[in-house]
Structures are given as structure tokens and as C-alpha cells.
Enzyme design. Structure first.
Site, PDB file in Angstrom:
ATOM      1  CG  ASN A  40      62.140 -24.767 -54.914  1.00 40.75           C
ATOM      2  OD1 ASN A  40      63.273 -24.802 -55.352  1.00 40.75           O
ATOM      3  ND2 ASN A  40      61.319 -25.791 -55.002  1.00 40.75           N
ATOM      4  CB  SER A  65      56.768 -36.210 -54.219  1.00 40.79           C
ATOM      5  OG  SER A  65      57.256 -35.089 -53.516  1.00 40.79           O
ATOM      6  CE  LYS A  80      49.120 -29.973 -58.411  1.00 41.81           C
ATOM      7  NZ  LYS A  80      49.866 -29.088 -57.506  1.00 41.81           N
ATOM      8  CE  LYS A 134      49.534 -28.165 -50.662  1.00 38.08           C
ATOM      9  NZ  LYS A 134      50.272 -28.551 -51.865  1.00 38.08           N
TER      10      LYS A 134
END
Length: 417
Positions: free
Chosen positions: A222, A350, A95, A107
Site C-alpha cells: 500500500n 487515523s 511518531k 502496536k
């Protein structure tokens, strides 16, 4: 009928293997990129409100850090497993590479059900887990972010815990924080905004118009709720929504602002006025132009892929489509925009937050959204062109781009020592 449980890590590795084969990667490169670099399992005690001490298990996996520090969310869920975290870490590597930001993939997760925990218990769990994995964390080594069932408050506790160990504030060690302690404008909506840009580009590619598109969104957290609102604002007709309580459907269109208010007031979509109640499974098979899975992995399977009626699938969730479903949907001519592109808006903002924290200089929300728009649009065009050039689908186009970029960085750096 017994449902075959699909291991997400097997899916991630199989997707990589196909890309590696097409790219003609060497045996050595395949061996390196197939495996996570580091895996940490921690078992730790947390004192509960009633005085009991409970043991919890947590993980942090770094897949590859040759393009930059490890980056990836933390999820709190009873479903967390080491293989799930491995798969998500690998997907994060691709990604970050597909949108061209200088991070590797990681992760983390803790096996727990936060819905049954008090704020105090959640804080103690978050702080103790951060302490246990702090050996890996750092603004130049591993930067967590929110994921399923974690939020800006959890990130604040994690940043504070790490900072207490250092003796000074280190805002750049965590992203997705509240604005008051170094968070970024636009971070909360970032993933959904990225989904909106990608959906718009995919609609144009298929010569469709937003106002003639019906949309089903699975998941109303979200990402799912904000995606539903943004697509509604774009002119699409949202006909189906779902959350953990089940799905709601109205072929004439759901009033999305009402659904958002209802969900906030009642804690669920079930019972929404002006819509019929359906199961989560039936929701995926509704007649619609665009399906947005924004919930969990393995939602589209070999069992239900043949009944999916959408013409376009935008993977807002990580790994929502199994390998078998992918094959069936591709054979049926369904266009799938893969997770590693579709939901990369979150990690992109981010990255912006990390950069802002490191230089102690903050951008406006307008600047953030403009930069996000540019990166997501550019990445979609690059993936589409790669897919056309290689006569393949968008998922493989994205993988060919991403894996080649990570392989190049790995090749240039070489094998140490």
C-alpha cells in the site's frame, strides 16, 4: 557469511537513550520511558477450513499513554515477535508526539502467514484475536489500525467483534475501516501522501528539483506503490521498484502506471516489461538521488550502507535503518528523514478518522488532505529547525522534539499513586 540479526527493540531503545542523554532527562524519566507500559501475549485457537484447530500467538503492546489513548497498527506476519512489537509501539509514541497528535504508542501482531489462509480463516483469526485483546481496546483507551498484511476488511471484522461485545456499534475503536462503517476519506493513501509531502520538503531543503531526481522505492505494498505513483506524478523519475518477488530497474525511468497495473494483474513486479530484474539487495544500492525504503525493518545495515548511492533517504517503513547503518550514512553526508516523521501521515489521518467517528461528523477528502499537508509540513519544519539548532541530523532532531513532548506530559502527570 552469517548475517547478524538486529533486534529492533535494541535499536529503538538506543535511539531513545541518545535523545534522553542530549535532553538531560532524569534517571526516573529515562526508566519510565524506556519500558512499555503494558504487554499482552495471547495464545488462541482458530478452526481452519478443513476442520483442524490451530493455535496462534498474538501480542498487543502499549508503550506510553500519557499524551492520550494508545494508537498503533496490527500486523499479521510469520516474522512477528514480541521485541518487534515493543519497538514498533515505542516508535509510535514518538511518531504521534512528533506530529503533535494526542495519542500514545501501541502496536499489535499475530504470528501467521495470511497468504496461506482463506478469507474465512482470516476472519476467524481476526475476530478471535480481537476478542483476546479486547480487555485493552476502547475508543478512549487503545485504538488499532491496519499494518503489514492487514487491511480495511480486517479492521471491519475487528470493529464488528468489539461492537458485538458492547451490544452497540463503536466505530471509533478502530481506524482504517471501510467508508461504509465510519472510515475516513483519504485513509488508504494517507501514509504515502505524507511521504510525498516530506519528500517535497526535503528536496527543497537540499536545493534539488523533483524533475531532476531519480527515485528507488523498496516495497510495493500500500505505502510503496502509492508513494511511487505520487512521486512519479510530482515529476520525479522512478528508476527502481521492488516487492517480495524481487526488484525491477530501468535507469531511463519505469512507467509507474504500467507497474501498478502489472502488479495487480500478476500479483508481482517480477517480469515487468521494459525493466531488468534485480535482487532486493541490489535495489538498495542502485544509483539514484532518493531512496525510499517502504518494506521491513533492518534493510539498511552496516554491511550495505557503504554502498548506498542515494543522497536522500526517506524512511517510509518503520525502522529500516540499523544503528550502524545510520552512523555510516551520516558520516557519508546522506540526509535521512526518519520513519517517525516520514511515515506519520497514516497515524495522522487515523487521528482524523477517530475524531470524525467520535463526533459523527465527516470531512471531505479535500479537507483531509489539506489538514494532512499542514501537519506534515509544519512537523518537517519543526524537526529541521530543531536539528539545525542542536547541530544534529534530522533523526535526532525528531527524537529531541518527540521525547521532550512525551517527557513533559509524563512529568506534569506525575507518578501514581
Amino acid at each position: 557469511m552469517t548475517t547478524h540479526v538486529v533486534n529492533p527493540y535494541d535499536v529503538a531503545v538506543a535511539q531513545f537513550d541518545e535523545a534522553a542523554e542530549r535532553l538531560g532527562l532524569s534517571q526516573a524519566m529515562r526508566a519510565i520511558l524506556r519500558k512499555p507500559k503494558r504487554e499482552l501475549t495471547v495464545n488462541f485457537p482458530v478452526r481452519m477450513d478443513d476442520g483442524r484447530v490451530e493455535m496462534f500467538t498474538g501480542y498487543r503492546v502499549q508503550h506510553n499513554i500519557n499524551r492520550g489513548p494508545a494508537k498503533g497498527g496490527i500486523r499479521f506476519s510469520p516474522e512477528v515477535s514480541l521485541d518487534e512489537v515493543r519497538a514498533l509501539a515505542m516508535w509510535m509514541t514518538w511518531k504521534c508526539a512528533v506530529v503533535g497528535i494526542p495519542f500514545g504508542g501501541a502496536k499489535g501482531g499475530v504470528l501467521c502467514d495470511p497468504h496461506y489462509m482463506s478469507p474465512g480463516e482470516l476472519e476467524r483469526l481476526s475476530r478471535r484475536y480481537t476478542t483476546e485483546i479486547s480487555v485493552l481496546l476502547g475508543p478512549n483507551s487503545d485504538i488499532p489500525a491496519p499494518d503489514m498484511n492487514t487491511n480495511p476488511q480486517v479492521m471491519a471484522w475487528m470493529m464488528d467483534t468489539y461492537s458485538m461485545h458492547q451490544g452497540y456499534s463503536v466505530p471509533a475503536v478502530i481506524t482504517g475501516k471501510p467508508l461504509a462503517i465510519g472510515g475516513s476519506e483519504g485513509r488508504l493513501e494517507a501514509t504515502a501522501r505524507g511521504v510525498r509531502v516530506i519528500t517535497r520538503e526535503a528536496i527543497r531543503m537540499l536545493d534539488m528539483l523533483p524533475e531532476s531526481c531519480s527515485v528507488v522505492v523498496q516495497g510495493f505494498g500500500n505505502v510503496g506503490s502509492i508513494t511511487a505513483r505520487l512521486l512519479h506524478e510530482m515529476g520525479c523519475k522512478v528508476v527502481g521498484l521492488s516487492d517480495i518477488s524481487g526488484g525491477v530497474y530501468n535507469p531511463e525511468g519505469i512507467d509507474v502506471p504500467l507497474a501498478l497495473r502489472y502488479s495487480k494483474e500478476h500479483g508481482q513486479l517480477y517480469g515487468l516489461p521494459g525493466a531488468q530484474m534485480i535482487t532486493n539487495q541490489a535495489l538498495l544500492e542502485l544509483p539514484c538521488d532518493i531512496l525510499v525504503p517502504a518494506a521491513l525493518e533492518n534493510q539498511l545495515t552496516g554491511e550495505n550502507a557503504g554502498r548506498v548511492k542515494a543522497r536522500l533517504i526517506i524512511e517510509a517503513a518503520n525502522g529500516p535503518t540499523t544503528l550502524e547503518a545510520d552512523r555510516i550514512l551520516n558520516q557519508r553526508g546522506v540526509t535521512i528523514v526518519p520513519d517517525i516523521l516520514a511515515n506519520a501521515g497514516g497515524v495522522t489521518v487515523s487521528y482524523f478518522e477517530w475524531v470524525q467517528d467520535l463526533q459523527h461528523l465527516f470531512w471531505t477528502e479535500q479537507e483531509i488532505n489539506q489538514r494532512l499537508e499542514e501537519i506534515m509540513t509544519r512537523s518537517f519544519v519543526a524537526v529541521r529547525e530543531k536539528a539545525q539548532e542542536q547541530a544534529t541530523n534530522l533523526r535526532m532532531g525528531a527524537y529531541l522534539l518527540a521525547v521532550a513532548r512525551v517527557a513533559e506530559a509524563t512529568e506534569i502527570r506525575g507518578v501514581y499513586p
